[in-house]
Design a protein around this motif. Structure first.
Motif, PDB file in Angstrom:
ATOM      1  N   ALA A 287       0.815  -1.219   0.000  1.00  6.30           N
ATOM      2  CA  ALA A 287       0.000   0.000   0.000  1.00  6.30           C
ATOM      3  C   ALA A 287       0.846   1.265   0.000  1.00  6.30           C
ATOM      4  O   ALA A 287       0.394   2.308   0.435  1.00  6.30           O
ATOM      5  CB  ALA A 287      -0.912  -0.028   1.230  1.00  6.30           C
ATOM      6  N   ARG A 288       2.071   1.167  -0.528  1.00  4.94           N
ATOM      7  CA  ARG A 288       3.078   2.230  -0.370  1.00  4.94           C
ATOM      8  C   ARG A 288       4.154   2.071  -1.413  1.00  4.94           C
ATOM      9  O   ARG A 288       4.173   1.075  -2.137  1.00  4.94           O
ATOM     10  CB  ARG A 288       3.694   2.072   1.019  1.00  4.94           C
ATOM     11  N   PHE A 289       5.055   3.023  -1.462  1.00  6.43           N
ATOM     12  CA  PHE A 289       6.235   2.878  -2.307  1.00  6.43           C
ATOM     13  C   PHE A 289       7.112   1.749  -1.755  1.00  6.43           C
ATOM     14  O   PHE A 289       7.126   1.504  -0.550  1.00  6.43           O
ATOM     15  CB  PHE A 289       7.064   4.165  -2.270  1.00  6.43           C
ATOM     16  N   ASP A 291      10.769  -0.137  -0.892  1.00  9.85           N
ATOM     17  CA  ASP A 291      12.103   0.248  -0.436  1.00  9.85           C
ATOM     18  C   ASP A 291      13.000  -0.963  -0.647  1.00  9.85           C
ATOM     19  O   ASP A 291      12.768  -1.995  -0.013  1.00  9.85           O
ATOM     20  CB  ASP A 291      12.042   0.634   1.048  1.00  9.85           C
ATOM     21  N   PRO A 292      13.936  -0.992  -1.561  1.00 11.62           N
ATOM     22  CA  PRO A 292      14.611   0.141  -2.208  1.00 11.62           C
ATOM     23  C   PRO A 292      14.082   0.553  -3.602  1.00 11.62           C
ATOM     24  O   PRO A 292      14.740   1.357  -4.261  1.00 11.62           O
ATOM     25  CB  PRO A 292      16.040  -0.380  -2.344  1.00 11.62           C
ATOM     26  N   GLU A 293      12.934   0.041  -4.067  1.00 14.74           N
ATOM     27  CA  GLU A 293      12.472   0.373  -5.420  1.00 14.74           C
ATOM     28  C   GLU A 293      12.399   1.895  -5.659  1.00 14.74           C
ATOM     29  O   GLU A 293      12.753   2.393  -6.732  1.00 14.74           O
ATOM     30  CB  GLU A 293      11.090  -0.227  -5.685  1.00 14.74           C
ATOM     31  N   THR A 294      11.939   2.611  -4.631  1.00 16.22           N
ATOM     32  CA  THR A 294      11.793   4.068  -4.761  1.00 16.22           C
ATOM     33  C   THR A 294      13.119   4.744  -5.098  1.00 16.22           C
ATOM     34  O   THR A 294      13.145   5.764  -5.796  1.00 16.22           O
ATOM     35  CB  THR A 294      11.255   4.626  -3.419  1.00 16.22           C
TER      36      THR A 294
END
Ligand code: AMP
Ligand code: GLY
Length: 429
Positions: A287-289, A291-294
């Motif tokens: 439900a969020r960005f 981490d580490p994809e962002t």
């Protein structure tokens, strides 16, 4: 232009990447962060509050005239922080608690996927150990056992044998993952390369961001325990014709289904996919960005992030708000020795500025803090994410590792094979 004061919740590399991109926006006013990390204090002021407390976040936002609250991690979302802030009439980037169940309950997410007719692994869910174990025995082969709730990435057991599956079932019901394991989902095992797709949505319009691929295992060659993510690249070069369109359609269908169910999902929807022989199938939603994809997606994104996030909240998101650099990004995560098990903190970190001075390199802080004497020290398992952007995948990868060499701290540990699979190509995965 009217500026907006922002409160950003979280302390990881993801939040550092969000902060840098938000701060670039001409709409960004003062930025607060809770709790933040050692790399974020130059751009944001610390806000003394518990990021998981809906009442504290809402009260702070109201008292300080904050116009946009950006929620990085899942726990505040599932705990209803977005709802409390919206109730004060303040814009929030992040879904309501009921929409965040797409991540907070694997069973809920599965039910939505089934209603939406979206391809995902066949599954059954159980609330008692006996029937769950009987089912696993009857399968008599590989399967995946998942604790239903949030388990910090640990509640998934990919079992090759019935014995491993039974052990996973036992662990879940024993309470190894807390309340997360009181309901257990058993899934068919899917095969293929994985691909993540993040998307912004205002509850109806969905704007896909670039694809990315995380490396979840701790050691080279995808060995060792699962971690939060040891490295990542974007975009994913191994997609076949039509796979990207298919993933976007799947995510749009999920957002439409939630709306039909009376749940407006606004914020970032993260689809984790397995690219199977029958096409992309959903492994999970977050439900969020990521981490580490962002840390590889945002640096390539050309957009005013404040405008985008406000548009997600007020239902005016449109495709033309986002475009992309046509370079490649590779990020290598530097961890403390021992991660994801126990590790020491407080080791002095050197060379971050030197690494960041390389053209195309950005060093995102995660588990870092500034000590009293002003030196930067380690303060977590994942310490830094070193991202490099370049015109070719190979150049980005080489540059990221060159930058990693410039950074030192006692116990510095990292994977040496981030992106290798992408270079080898799909046939040799
Ligand atoms: P999840 O948190 O549900 O994404 O699961 C974590 C990891 O477990 C995924 O990134 C996959 O590598 C693996 N996994 C989850 N579900 C499946 C499945 N049905 N088949 C094979 N691997 C899976
Ligand atoms: N990188 C995996 C996640 O953010 O859940």
């Amino acid at each position: 232009m009217e500026t907006v004061d922002i409160l950003l919740l979280g302390s990881g590399g993801r939040e550092h990447a969000l902060l840098l991109k938000l701060a670039e926006s001409p709409r960004a006013g003062r930025i607060w962060v809770a709790p933040g990390n050692g790399g974020m204090c130059h751009l944001a002021q610390p806000a003394e509050l518990d990021p998981c407390s809906p009442a504290q976040v809402a009260a702070f936002a109201k008292e300080h005239g904050v116009g946009l609250v950006v929620i990085g991690p899942e726990a505040p979302l599932v705990g209803g922080v977005a709802d409390a802030v919206r109730a004060e009439g303040i814009a929030v980037f992040g879904p309501s608690a009921s929409a965040a169940r797409m991540e907070g309950s694997k069973e809920f997410a599965k039910q939505v996927m089934v209603r939406a007719g979206v391809p995902t692994a066949a599954y059954r869910s159980f609330t008692d150990e006996r029937s769950c174990s009987d089912y696993v025995k009857a399968l008599a082969g590989p399967c995946v056992v998942k604790a239903d709730g949030l388990a910090g990435g640990k509640g998934v057991i990919v079992a090759q044998t019935t014995e491993q599956a039974l052990e996973g079932v036992r662990e879940c019901f024993l309470g190894s993952f807390g309340d997360a394991g009181s309901t257990v989902v058993v899934e068919e095992m899917l095969e293929g390369p994985e691909c993540s797709l993040l998307a912004l949505t205002d509850g109806s319009t969905l704007v896909p961001l670039a694809t990315s691929q995380d490396h979840k295992r701790a050691l080279d060659g995808d060995k060792g325990p699962n971690t939060g993510g040891m490295g990542v690249y974007s975009p994913v070069p191994i997609l076949l014709d039509g796979e990207h369109e298919r993933m976007v359609q799947i995510m749009q269908r999920v957002v439409d289904q939630l709306r039909a169910d009376g749940i407006s999902y606004s914020g970032c929807l993260y689809g984790g996919f397995m690219l199977t022989k029958e096409g992309p199938k959903v492994l999970e939603f977050n439900a969020r960005f990521g981490d580490p994809e962002t840390q590889v997606v945002l640096p390539r994104m050309k957009a005013d992030l404040v405008e985008c996030f406000l548009a997600c909240d007020n239902g005016t998101l449109s495709e033309d708000m986002v475009s992309w650099d046509d370079d490649w990004a590779v990020s290598v995560v530097l961890t403390s020795a021992g991660y994801p098990g126990s590790y020491e903190r407080g080791k002095v970190i050197r060379g971050v500025e030197d690494a960041g001075s390389l053209d195309g390199v950005t060093v995102y802080h995660a588990g870092t803090r500034l000590s009293k004497d002003g030196s930067l020290v380690t303060d977590g398992g994942r310490v830094l994410a070193v991202t490099a952007q370049a015109e070719t995948f190979e150049d980005a990868r080489n540059l990221a590792y060159q930058a990693c060499d410039r950074i030192s701290f006692e116990g510095k540990t990292y994977r040496h094979d981030i992106g290798i699979k992408a270079i080898r190509g799909r046939d040799r995965l």
